[in-house]
Design a protein around this motif. Sequence first.
Motif, PDB file in Angstrom:
ATOM      1  N   ALA A 193      32.191  40.520  41.987  1.00  0.00           N
ATOM      2  CA  ALA A 193      32.916  41.701  41.482  1.00  0.00           C
ATOM      3  C   ALA A 193      33.244  41.568  40.003  1.00  0.00           C
ATOM      4  CB  ALA A 193      34.177  41.926  42.302  1.00  0.00           C
ATOM      5  N   GLY A 194      32.463  40.772  39.283  1.00  0.00           N
ATOM      6  CA  GLY A 194      32.645  40.688  37.829  1.00  0.00           C
ATOM      7  C   GLY A 194      33.257  39.387  37.392  1.00  0.00           C
ATOM      8  N   LEU A 224      29.339  43.974  40.193  1.00  0.00           N
ATOM      9  CA  LEU A 224      30.026  44.736  39.141  1.00  0.00           C
ATOM     10  C   LEU A 224      30.214  43.884  37.887  1.00  0.00           C
ATOM     11  CD1 LEU A 224      32.865  46.321  41.338  1.00  0.00           C
ATOM     12  CD2 LEU A 224      30.600  47.268  40.800  1.00  0.00           C
ATOM     13  N   GLY A 225      30.203  44.540  36.734  1.00  0.00           N
ATOM     14  CA  GLY A 225      30.465  43.831  35.484  1.00  0.00           C
ATOM     15  C   GLY A 225      29.562  42.613  35.363  1.00  0.00           C
ATOM     16  N   GLY A 226      30.180  41.457  35.169  1.00  0.00           N
ATOM     17  CA  GLY A 226      29.411  40.212  35.061  1.00  0.00           C
ATOM     18  C   GLY A 226      28.551  39.946  36.292  1.00  0.00           C
ATOM     19  N   LEU A 235      33.643  35.791  38.856  1.00  0.00           N
ATOM     20  CA  LEU A 235      33.026  34.675  38.136  1.00  0.00           C
ATOM     21  C   LEU A 235      34.067  34.017  37.232  1.00  0.00           C
ATOM     22  CD1 LEU A 235      29.882  36.759  37.091  1.00  0.00           C
ATOM     23  CD2 LEU A 235      30.047  35.200  39.054  1.00  0.00           C
ATOM     24  N   MET A 278      40.733  35.893  32.485  1.00  0.00           N
ATOM     25  CA  MET A 278      40.472  36.421  31.125  1.00  0.00           C
ATOM     26  C   MET A 278      41.679  37.109  30.489  1.00  0.00           C
ATOM     27  SD  MET A 278      36.807  38.387  31.223  1.00  0.00           S
ATOM     28  CE  MET A 278      37.310  39.496  32.536  1.00  0.00           C
ATOM     29  N   ILE A 281      39.126  38.514  36.275  1.00  0.00           N
ATOM     30  CA  ILE A 281      40.045  39.203  35.358  1.00  0.00           C
ATOM     31  C   ILE A 281      41.319  38.375  35.159  1.00  0.00           C
ATOM     32  CG2 ILE A 281      41.371  41.333  34.983  1.00  0.00           C
ATOM     33  CD1 ILE A 281      39.146  42.729  36.764  1.00  0.00           C
ATOM     34  N   GLY A 305      29.708  41.895  28.638  1.00  0.00           N
ATOM     35  CA  GLY A 305      29.653  40.775  27.688  1.00  0.00           C
ATOM     36  C   GLY A 305      28.497  39.820  27.882  1.00  0.00           C
ATOM     37  N   ILE A 306      27.780  39.945  29.005  1.00  0.00           N
ATOM     38  CA  ILE A 306      26.634  39.039  29.174  1.00  0.00           C
ATOM     39  C   ILE A 306      25.360  39.846  29.479  1.00  0.00           C
ATOM     40  CG2 ILE A 306      27.823  36.863  29.658  1.00  0.00           C
ATOM     41  CD1 ILE A 306      27.374  37.442  32.675  1.00  0.00           C
ATOM     42  N   PHE A 344      32.700  32.294  25.262  1.00  0.00           N
ATOM     43  CA  PHE A 344      32.994  32.590  26.665  1.00  0.00           C
ATOM     44  C   PHE A 344      31.749  32.789  27.529  1.00  0.00           C
ATOM     45  CE2 PHE A 344      34.905  35.217  30.093  1.00  0.00           C
ATOM     46  CZ  PHE A 344      35.905  34.341  30.470  1.00  0.00           C
ATOM     47  N   PHE A 345      31.508  31.823  28.360  1.00  0.00           N
ATOM     48  CA  PHE A 345      30.437  31.806  29.373  1.00  0.00           C
ATOM     49  C   PHE A 345      29.011  31.846  28.825  1.00  0.00           C
ATOM     50  CE2 PHE A 345      33.641  33.539  32.639  1.00  0.00           C
ATOM     51  CZ  PHE A 345      34.101  32.255  32.855  1.00  0.00           C
ATOM     52  N   GLU A 403      25.483  41.927  35.762  1.00  0.00           N
ATOM     53  CA  GLU A 403      24.746  41.270  34.667  1.00  0.00           C
ATOM     54  C   GLU A 403      24.068  39.991  35.151  1.00  0.00           C
ATOM     55  OE1 GLU A 403      28.473  41.579  32.331  1.00  0.00           O
ATOM     56  OE2 GLU A 403      27.142  42.128  30.699  1.00  0.00           O
ATOM     57  N   LYS A 421      30.166  41.403  51.498  1.00  0.00           N
ATOM     58  CA  LYS A 421      31.063  42.352  50.813  1.00  0.00           C
ATOM     59  C   LYS A 421      30.836  42.369  49.294  1.00  0.00           C
ATOM     60  CE  LYS A 421      35.460  44.355  50.463  1.00  0.00           C
ATOM     61  NZ  LYS A 421      36.882  44.279  50.512  1.00  0.00           N
ATOM     62  N   GLU A 476      37.961  34.971  48.455  1.00  0.00           N
ATOM     63  CA  GLU A 476      39.303  35.507  48.203  1.00  0.00           C
ATOM     64  C   GLU A 476      39.326  36.398  46.960  1.00  0.00           C
ATOM     65  OE1 GLU A 476      38.273  32.441  47.729  1.00  0.00           O
ATOM     66  OE2 GLU A 476      38.936  31.801  45.735  1.00  0.00           O
ATOM     67  N   TYR A 483      29.424  44.549  46.323  1.00  0.00           N
ATOM     68  CA  TYR A 483      29.658  44.823  44.901  1.00  0.00           C
ATOM     69  C   TYR A 483      28.906  43.867  43.984  1.00  0.00           C
ATOM     70  CZ  TYR A 483      33.557  47.601  46.672  1.00  0.00           C
ATOM     71  OH  TYR A 483      34.317  48.529  47.331  1.00  0.00           O
TER      72      TYR A 483
HETATM   73  N1  CO8 Z   1      38.531  39.319  39.007  1.00  0.00           N
HETATM   74  C1  CO8 Z   1      39.524  38.718  39.696  1.00  0.00           C
HETATM   75  N2  CO8 Z   1      39.865  39.051  40.952  1.00  0.00           N
HETATM   76  C2  CO8 Z   1      39.170  40.050  41.522  1.00  0.00           C
HETATM   77  C3  CO8 Z   1      38.108  40.723  40.873  1.00  0.00           C
HETATM   78  C4  CO8 Z   1      37.802  40.304  39.539  1.00  0.00           C
HETATM   79  N3  CO8 Z   1      36.793  40.856  38.828  1.00  0.00           N
HETATM   80  N4  CO8 Z   1      37.625  41.674  41.703  1.00  0.00           N
HETATM   81  C5  CO8 Z   1      38.329  41.592  42.848  1.00  0.00           C
HETATM   82  N5  CO8 Z   1      39.264  40.623  42.747  1.00  0.00           N
HETATM   83  C6  CO8 Z   1      40.246  40.215  43.754  1.00  0.00           C
HETATM   84  C7  CO8 Z   1      41.370  41.231  43.874  1.00  0.00           C
HETATM   85  O1  CO8 Z   1      42.342  41.014  42.874  1.00  0.00           O
HETATM   86  C8  CO8 Z   1      41.870  40.951  45.268  1.00  0.00           C
HETATM   87  O2  CO8 Z   1      42.676  39.807  45.242  1.00  0.00           O
HETATM   88  P1  CO8 Z   1      44.080  39.794  46.048  1.00  0.00           P
HETATM   89  O3  CO8 Z   1      43.692  39.973  47.496  1.00  0.00           O
HETATM   90  O4  CO8 Z   1      44.649  38.434  45.747  1.00  0.00           O
HETATM   91  O5  CO8 Z   1      44.880  40.926  45.543  1.00  0.00           O
HETATM   92  C9  CO8 Z   1      40.583  40.578  46.039  1.00  0.00           C
HETATM   93  O6  CO8 Z   1      39.634  40.215  45.037  1.00  0.00           O
HETATM   94  C10 CO8 Z   1      40.026  41.746  46.829  1.00  0.00           C
HETATM   95  O7  CO8 Z   1      39.882  42.840  45.938  1.00  0.00           O
HETATM   96  P2  CO8 Z   1      40.477  44.286  46.246  1.00  0.00           P
HETATM   97  O8  CO8 Z   1      41.709  44.200  47.082  1.00  0.00           O
HETATM   98  O9  CO8 Z   1      40.590  45.031  44.940  1.00  0.00           O
HETATM   99  O10 CO8 Z   1      39.279  44.873  47.135  1.00  0.00           O
HETATM  100  P3  CO8 Z   1      38.847  46.381  47.311  1.00  0.00           P
HETATM  101  O11 CO8 Z   1      37.836  46.372  48.398  1.00  0.00           O
HETATM  102  O12 CO8 Z   1      40.032  47.278  47.421  1.00  0.00           O
HETATM  103  O13 CO8 Z   1      38.123  46.770  45.902  1.00  0.00           O
HETATM  104  C11 CO8 Z   1      36.637  46.388  44.061  1.00  0.00           C
HETATM  105  C12 CO8 Z   1      36.951  46.124  45.534  1.00  0.00           C
HETATM  106  C13 CO8 Z   1      36.304  47.861  43.837  1.00  0.00           C
HETATM  107  C14 CO8 Z   1      35.426  45.536  43.691  1.00  0.00           C
HETATM  108  C15 CO8 Z   1      37.853  46.005  43.193  1.00  0.00           C
HETATM  109  O14 CO8 Z   1      38.263  44.687  43.558  1.00  0.00           O
HETATM  110  C16 CO8 Z   1      37.590  46.000  41.716  1.00  0.00           C
HETATM  111  O15 CO8 Z   1      37.548  47.051  41.098  1.00  0.00           O
HETATM  112  N6  CO8 Z   1      37.411  44.793  41.112  1.00  0.00           N
HETATM  113  C17 CO8 Z   1      37.248  44.645  39.685  1.00  0.00           C
HETATM  114  C18 CO8 Z   1      35.855  45.032  39.263  1.00  0.00           C
HETATM  115  C19 CO8 Z   1      35.704  44.922  37.766  1.00  0.00           C
HETATM  116  O16 CO8 Z   1      36.392  45.546  36.997  1.00  0.00           O
HETATM  117  N7  CO8 Z   1      34.749  44.081  37.309  1.00  0.00           N
HETATM  118  C20 CO8 Z   1      34.465  43.852  35.924  1.00  0.00           C
HETATM  119  C21 CO8 Z   1      35.246  42.684  35.422  1.00  0.00           C
HETATM  120  S1  CO8 Z   1      35.074  42.437  33.686  1.00  0.00           S
HETATM  121  C22 CO8 Z   1      33.556  41.710  33.505  1.00  0.00           C
HETATM  122  O17 CO8 Z   1      32.864  41.424  34.456  1.00  0.00           O
HETATM  123  C23 CO8 Z   1      33.128  41.433  32.120  1.00  0.00           C
HETATM  124  C24 CO8 Z   1      31.842  40.639  32.072  1.00  0.00           C
HETATM  125  C25 CO8 Z   1      31.702  40.014  30.714  1.00  0.00           C
HETATM  126  C26 CO8 Z   1      31.018  38.669  30.698  1.00  0.00           C
HETATM  127  C27 CO8 Z   1      31.659  37.626  31.561  1.00  0.00           C
HETATM  128  C28 CO8 Z   1      30.803  36.492  31.929  1.00  0.00           C
HETATM  129  C29 CO8 Z   1      30.739  36.162  33.422  1.00  0.00           C
END
Ligand code: CO8
Length: 258
Positions: A63-64, A107-109, A28, A70, A67, A140-141, A83-84, A112, A59, A23, A105
């Motif tokens: 995806a990191g 991405l981000g964490g 993470l 955090m 968020i 961050g990691i 944190f983590f 990492e 899929k 979902e 995907y």
């Molecule tokens: N956190 C929380 N929820 C997320 C995340 C995330 N990183 N990524 C996706 N989701 C959720 C969406 O909110 C959505 O939930 P809902 O259906 O309830 O609205 C569901 O997953 C599906 O996502 P999308 O509808 O956005 O799917 P798309 O196919 O349109 O897009 C993407 C996919 C491009 C991957 C998009 O979801 C996206 O950009 N996600 C965020 C990616 C991101 O910014 N990642 C970096 C996060 S910060 C980070 O990782 C810092 C690491 C530091 C150390 C941490 C230690 C682990």
Amino acid sequence: MAYETIVVEVAQHVATIKLNRPEALNALNSQLLGELAEALKAADKNEKVRAIVLTGSEKAFAAGADISEMASKSFVDMFESDFFTPETEMLLSVRKPIIAAVAGYALGGGCELAMMCDFIIAAENAKFGQPEINLGVVAGIGGTQRLTRFVGKSKAMDMHLTGRFMDAEEAERSGLVSRVVPTKKLLEEAQAAAQKIASKSGIATKVVKEAVNRSYETTLREGLLYERRVFHALFSTEDQKEGMDAFLEKREPQFRDK
Ligand code: CO8
């Protein structure tokens, strides 16, 4: 132990750990990272396990960081909980080889986490990125450090500063991943690679892991000395005798981790 955010299976000496928060594209959160740390610790201790595959869904590998978990935190929250760090340090302490099998995907964490594994096998649909800049933060990691070592400064800066994604073909060309396989075959290929590793001497595979990782931590001279010493030391093992005898006798070796 029953897990809610990961699925663990052990077969043919390989533990496959699947991140399972569909979902949220396997974002993470603390529960997932806690369970992952537990599962890795258990796999490292389990005598039936000789190699580990870490994967996600078709899929998303992950995806990191989550968020929503955090977003409202303060500096003090992040600092006091470190944190983590404990969870991710666990992954780095695993002595058995870990393959990241990445589809979708990373991405981000998530990127990492894949880079903390020993090597990455990517599906054709894999997308790697460090898009933290879009959230007003940075990796961050390990993203600024490890990605730079994998792909060089220019591409690492490009990815961290623009937040753009790298596809599987570019990731292979840049040295981030060891191979690219058809998406539907990702798990099969990663498990086959892990089974191949599982058929080797468990002592030698742990030594390889230590020695290659050391190349990131030390000077060339010290690394070469370390390699030479562990190479010499492996001549005290039964597995060295078995491996070399088997070659000379034109048969498959039967390693016993002794
Ligand atoms: N956190 C929380 N929820 C997320 C995340 C995330 N990183 N990524 C996706 N989701 C959720 C969406 O909110 C959505 O939930 P809902 O259906 O309830 O609205 C569901 O997953 C599906 O996502 P999308 O509808 O956005 O799917 P798309 O196919 O349109 O897009 C993407 C996919 C491009 C991957 C998009 O979801 C996206 O950009 N996600 C965020 C990616 C991101 O910014 N990642 C970096 C996060 S910060 C980070 O990782 C810092 C690491 C530091 C150390 C941490 C230690 C682990």
